[in-house]
Write a protein that holds these residues in place. Structure first.
Motif, PDB file in Angstrom:
ATOM      1  N   ILE A 294       0.968   6.880   5.233  1.00 42.87           N
ATOM      2  CA  ILE A 294       0.302   5.626   5.585  1.00 42.87           C
ATOM      3  C   ILE A 294      -0.915   5.406   4.696  1.00 42.87           C
ATOM      4  O   ILE A 294      -1.148   4.307   4.180  1.00 42.87           O
ATOM      5  CB  ILE A 294      -0.108   5.637   7.072  1.00 42.87           C
ATOM      6  N   MET A 295      -1.702   6.470   4.489  1.00 44.13           N
ATOM      7  CA  MET A 295      -2.882   6.354   3.632  1.00 44.13           C
ATOM      8  C   MET A 295      -2.489   6.004   2.201  1.00 44.13           C
ATOM      9  O   MET A 295      -3.134   5.187   1.543  1.00 44.13           O
ATOM     10  CB  MET A 295      -3.666   7.668   3.654  1.00 44.13           C
ATOM     11  N   GLU A 296      -1.412   6.628   1.716  1.00 41.95           N
ATOM     12  CA  GLU A 296      -0.963   6.366   0.354  1.00 41.95           C
ATOM     13  C   GLU A 296      -0.537   4.909   0.201  1.00 41.95           C
ATOM     14  O   GLU A 296      -0.857   4.259  -0.804  1.00 41.95           O
ATOM     15  CB  GLU A 296       0.201   7.296  -0.003  1.00 41.95           C
ATOM     16  N   MET A 297       0.179   4.378   1.192  1.00 43.16           N
ATOM     17  CA  MET A 297       0.587   2.976   1.134  1.00 43.16           C
ATOM     18  C   MET A 297      -0.630   2.060   1.104  1.00 43.16           C
ATOM     19  O   MET A 297      -0.677   1.083   0.350  1.00 43.16           O
ATOM     20  CB  MET A 297       1.481   2.635   2.335  1.00 43.16           C
TER      21      MET A 297
ATOM     22  N   GLY B 110      -2.310  -0.556  -2.069  1.00 42.69           N
ATOM     23  CA  GLY B 110      -2.478  -1.993  -1.899  1.00 42.69           C
ATOM     24  C   GLY B 110      -1.539  -2.641  -0.907  1.00 42.69           C
ATOM     25  O   GLY B 110      -1.508  -3.868  -0.797  1.00 42.69           O
ATOM     26  N   VAL B 111      -0.750  -1.833  -0.177  1.00 49.58           N
ATOM     27  CA  VAL B 111       0.142  -2.397   0.835  1.00 49.58           C
ATOM     28  C   VAL B 111      -0.702  -2.862   2.022  1.00 49.58           C
ATOM     29  O   VAL B 111      -1.560  -2.127   2.502  1.00 49.58           O
ATOM     30  CB  VAL B 111       1.180  -1.352   1.304  1.00 49.58           C
ATOM     31  N   SER B 112      -0.474  -4.067   2.484  1.00 45.25           N
ATOM     32  CA  SER B 112      -1.283  -4.616   3.576  1.00 45.25           C
ATOM     33  C   SER B 112      -1.035  -3.852   4.872  1.00 45.25           C
ATOM     34  O   SER B 112       0.016  -3.233   5.053  1.00 45.25           O
ATOM     35  CB  SER B 112      -0.961  -6.099   3.788  1.00 45.25           C
ATOM     36  N   THR B 113      -2.011  -3.906   5.779  1.00 47.84           N
ATOM     37  CA  THR B 113      -1.862  -3.219   7.066  1.00 47.84           C
ATOM     38  C   THR B 113      -0.682  -3.786   7.849  1.00 47.84           C
ATOM     39  O   THR B 113      -0.004  -3.059   8.578  1.00 47.84           O
ATOM     40  CB  THR B 113      -3.149  -3.364   7.895  1.00 47.84           C
TER      41      THR B 113
ATOM     42  N   VAL C 297       2.409  -2.149   6.347  1.00 51.98           N
ATOM     43  CA  VAL C 297       2.459  -0.733   6.728  1.00 51.98           C
ATOM     44  C   VAL C 297       2.976  -0.603   8.151  1.00 51.98           C
ATOM     45  O   VAL C 297       3.818   0.249   8.460  1.00 51.98           O
ATOM     46  CB  VAL C 297       1.065  -0.079   6.603  1.00 51.98           C
ATOM     47  N   LYS C 298       2.487  -1.449   9.044  1.00 51.23           N
ATOM     48  CA  LYS C 298       2.929  -1.454  10.437  1.00 51.23           C
ATOM     49  C   LYS C 298       4.432  -1.694  10.525  1.00 51.23           C
ATOM     50  O   LYS C 298       5.155  -1.000  11.255  1.00 51.23           O
ATOM     51  CB  LYS C 298       2.172  -2.528  11.215  1.00 51.23           C
ATOM     52  N   LYS C 299       4.927  -2.655   9.753  1.00 50.69           N
ATOM     53  CA  LYS C 299       6.354  -2.986   9.779  1.00 50.69           C
ATOM     54  C   LYS C 299       7.200  -1.838   9.245  1.00 50.69           C
ATOM     55  O   LYS C 299       8.251  -1.498   9.802  1.00 50.69           O
ATOM     56  CB  LYS C 299       6.600  -4.246   8.949  1.00 50.69           C
ATOM     57  N   ILE C 300       6.733  -1.187   8.165  1.00 49.87           N
ATOM     58  CA  ILE C 300       7.481  -0.078   7.557  1.00 49.87           C
ATOM     59  C   ILE C 300       7.600   1.097   8.525  1.00 49.87           C
ATOM     60  O   ILE C 300       8.676   1.679   8.691  1.00 49.87           O
ATOM     61  CB  ILE C 300       6.799   0.369   6.249  1.00 49.87           C
ATOM     62  N   THR C 301       6.497   1.464   9.176  1.00 47.38           N
ATOM     63  CA  THR C 301       6.536   2.603  10.100  1.00 47.38           C
ATOM     64  C   THR C 301       7.430   2.310  11.302  1.00 47.38           C
ATOM     65  O   THR C 301       8.103   3.205  11.816  1.00 47.38           O
ATOM     66  CB  THR C 301       5.121   2.957  10.587  1.00 47.38           C
ATOM     67  N   GLU C 302       7.457   1.064  11.742  1.00 44.14           N
ATOM     68  CA  GLU C 302       8.322   0.703  12.868  1.00 44.14           C
ATOM     69  C   GLU C 302       9.791   0.807  12.479  1.00 44.14           C
ATOM     70  O   GLU C 302      10.617   1.311  13.240  1.00 44.14           O
ATOM     71  CB  GLU C 302       7.999  -0.713  13.342  1.00 44.14           C
TER      72      GLU C 302
ATOM     73  N   HIS D  65      -5.141  -1.175  -9.632  1.00 41.12           N
ATOM     74  CA  HIS D  65      -5.253  -2.200  -8.598  1.00 41.12           C
ATOM     75  C   HIS D  65      -6.071  -1.629  -7.438  1.00 41.12           C
ATOM     76  O   HIS D  65      -5.718  -0.597  -6.871  1.00 41.12           O
ATOM     77  CB  HIS D  65      -3.870  -2.640  -8.113  1.00 41.12           C
ATOM     78  N   ILE D  66      -7.166  -2.295  -7.114  1.00 42.72           N
ATOM     79  CA  ILE D  66      -8.107  -1.821  -6.109  1.00 42.72           C
ATOM     80  C   ILE D  66      -8.164  -2.812  -4.953  1.00 42.72           C
ATOM     81  O   ILE D  66      -8.225  -4.027  -5.166  1.00 42.72           O
ATOM     82  CB  ILE D  66      -9.525  -1.662  -6.703  1.00 42.72           C
ATOM     83  N   ARG D  67      -8.135  -2.272  -3.728  1.00 42.71           N
ATOM     84  CA  ARG D  67      -8.287  -3.132  -2.558  1.00 42.71           C
ATOM     85  C   ARG D  67      -9.760  -3.450  -2.360  1.00 42.71           C
ATOM     86  O   ARG D  67     -10.601  -2.555  -2.262  1.00 42.71           O
ATOM     87  CB  ARG D  67      -7.734  -2.439  -1.309  1.00 42.71           C
ATOM     88  N   SER D  68     -10.080  -4.721  -2.297  1.00 44.28           N
ATOM     89  CA  SER D  68     -11.446  -5.172  -2.045  1.00 44.28           C
ATOM     90  C   SER D  68     -11.398  -6.195  -0.920  1.00 44.28           C
ATOM     91  O   SER D  68     -10.979  -7.338  -1.120  1.00 44.28           O
ATOM     92  CB  SER D  68     -12.054  -5.791  -3.310  1.00 44.28           C
ATOM     93  N   GLY D  69     -11.791  -5.759   0.281  1.00 44.10           N
ATOM     94  CA  GLY D  69     -11.669  -6.639   1.438  1.00 44.10           C
ATOM     95  C   GLY D  69     -10.211  -6.877   1.757  1.00 44.10           C
ATOM     96  O   GLY D  69      -9.450  -5.951   1.992  1.00 44.10           O
ATOM     97  N   PHE D  70      -9.807  -8.144   1.731  1.00 48.24           N
ATOM     98  CA  PHE D  70      -8.418  -8.491   2.026  1.00 48.24           C
ATOM     99  C   PHE D  70      -7.614  -8.767   0.759  1.00 48.24           C
ATOM    100  O   PHE D  70      -6.485  -9.246   0.831  1.00 48.24           O
ATOM    101  CB  PHE D  70      -8.368  -9.724   2.945  1.00 48.24           C
ATOM    102  N   HIS D  71      -8.200  -8.452  -0.398  1.00 50.83           N
ATOM    103  CA  HIS D  71      -7.534  -8.755  -1.655  1.00 50.83           C
ATOM    104  C   HIS D  71      -7.375  -7.493  -2.500  1.00 50.83           C
ATOM    105  O   HIS D  71      -8.130  -6.535  -2.366  1.00 50.83           O
ATOM    106  CB  HIS D  71      -8.328  -9.807  -2.440  1.00 50.83           C
ATOM    107  N   VAL D  72      -6.380  -7.512  -3.386  1.00 50.40           N
ATOM    108  CA  VAL D  72      -6.155  -6.427  -4.330  1.00 50.40           C
ATOM    109  C   VAL D  72      -6.370  -6.977  -5.729  1.00 50.40           C
ATOM    110  O   VAL D  72      -5.717  -7.947  -6.132  1.00 50.40           O
ATOM    111  CB  VAL D  72      -4.732  -5.849  -4.201  1.00 50.40           C
ATOM    112  N   THR D  73      -7.308  -6.387  -6.467  1.00 50.25           N
ATOM    113  CA  THR D  73      -7.632  -6.864  -7.807  1.00 50.25           C
ATOM    114  C   THR D  73      -7.578  -5.709  -8.800  1.00 50.25           C
ATOM    115  O   THR D  73      -7.626  -4.541  -8.425  1.00 50.25           O
ATOM    116  CB  THR D  73      -9.041  -7.486  -7.837  1.00 50.25           C
ATOM    117  N   SER D  74      -7.483  -6.035 -10.070  1.00 52.08           N
ATOM    118  CA  SER D  74      -7.478  -5.031 -11.128  1.00 52.08           C
ATOM    119  C   SER D  74      -8.918  -4.742 -11.536  1.00 52.08           C
ATOM    120  O   SER D  74      -9.657  -5.654 -11.915  1.00 52.08           O
ATOM    121  CB  SER D  74      -6.674  -5.533 -12.330  1.00 52.08           C
TER     122      SER D  74
END
Length: 203
Positions: free
Chosen positions: A72-75, A79-82, A85-90, A136-145
């Motif tokens: 989950i942490m790796e996802m 940059g995978v959205s929460t 991630v929730k959908k994948i684990t389900e 690619h870095i997650r910043s808030g709700f966005h992923v930027t380079s």
């Protein structure tokens, strides 16, 4: 069902089964609580008359849960959205993990990284290897380079150690100045050579 199969294998006999290989007899159940990141599971663990049967379910679950937590942490880091991630684990695990739980796990990871990045540098590092790359870095709700600045130290005995990782908008002189200032504050000493590419902020 897993617990029943475990005690059957331990006793080498099923319930009411007559066999010369029988290693004991069942003796009811005892309640046990398995704490998970998605809640508490109340289980009835079978017992044997001698009181020697020990289920491996709890230990196995802890190993599997640790692997799931790391996944989950790796996802999240990638940059995978929460929500995804929730959908994948389900779908893969049948576990209903909320978006807030995913964020909570990631927050714990952030705290561990912060401790690692601020750890004191107690050894001398005669050689430094510095480099930069873009990820690619997650910043808030966005992923930027963004640029990632890395410094590897080589100690007097030849041991390589990643001293730190920093993200910056660019590889300019100010960014690298901040990096080396922080390393010095953490105790960096004994530097004789610095190896790098032809970064404009370094040469």
């Amino acid at each position: 069902r897993v617990l029943e199969e475990e005690i059957t294998a331990y006793l080498e006999a099923g319930t009411y089964e007559c066999t010369d290989k029988r290693n004991g007899y069942r003796n009811g159940y005892k309640p046990r609580t398995l704490k998970t990141r998605v809640g508490r599971l109340e289980l009835m663990v079978p017992k044997d008359r001698e009181g020697r049967f020990q289920t491996e379910l709890f230990e196995r679950y802890q190993r599997n849960e640790k692997a799931l937590t790391l996944a989950i942490m790796e996802m999240y880091i990638q940059g995978v959205s929460t929500r995804k991630v929730k959908k994948i684990t389900e779908e893969l695990c049948g576990l209903e993990i909320s978006r807030s739980q995913v964020s909570h796990l990631s927050k714990g990871l952030d705290e561990e990284i912060a401790l690692w990045r601020s750890r004191p540098l107690k050894k001398a590092y005669p050689y430094l290897v510095v480099d930069a790359r873009y990820e690619h870095i997650r910043s808030g709700f966005h992923v930027t380079s963004q640029g990632i600045l890395l410094v590897v130290g080589i100690s007097e005995d030849g041991h390589r150690e990643l001293l730190g990782v920093w993200h910056a908008d660019s590889e300019n002189e100010q960014s690298w100045t901040d990096v080396f200032r922080e390393l010095k504050e953490r105790g960096l000493k004994g530097v004789e050579y610095v190896v790098s590419d032809d970064h404009s902020g370094l040469v």
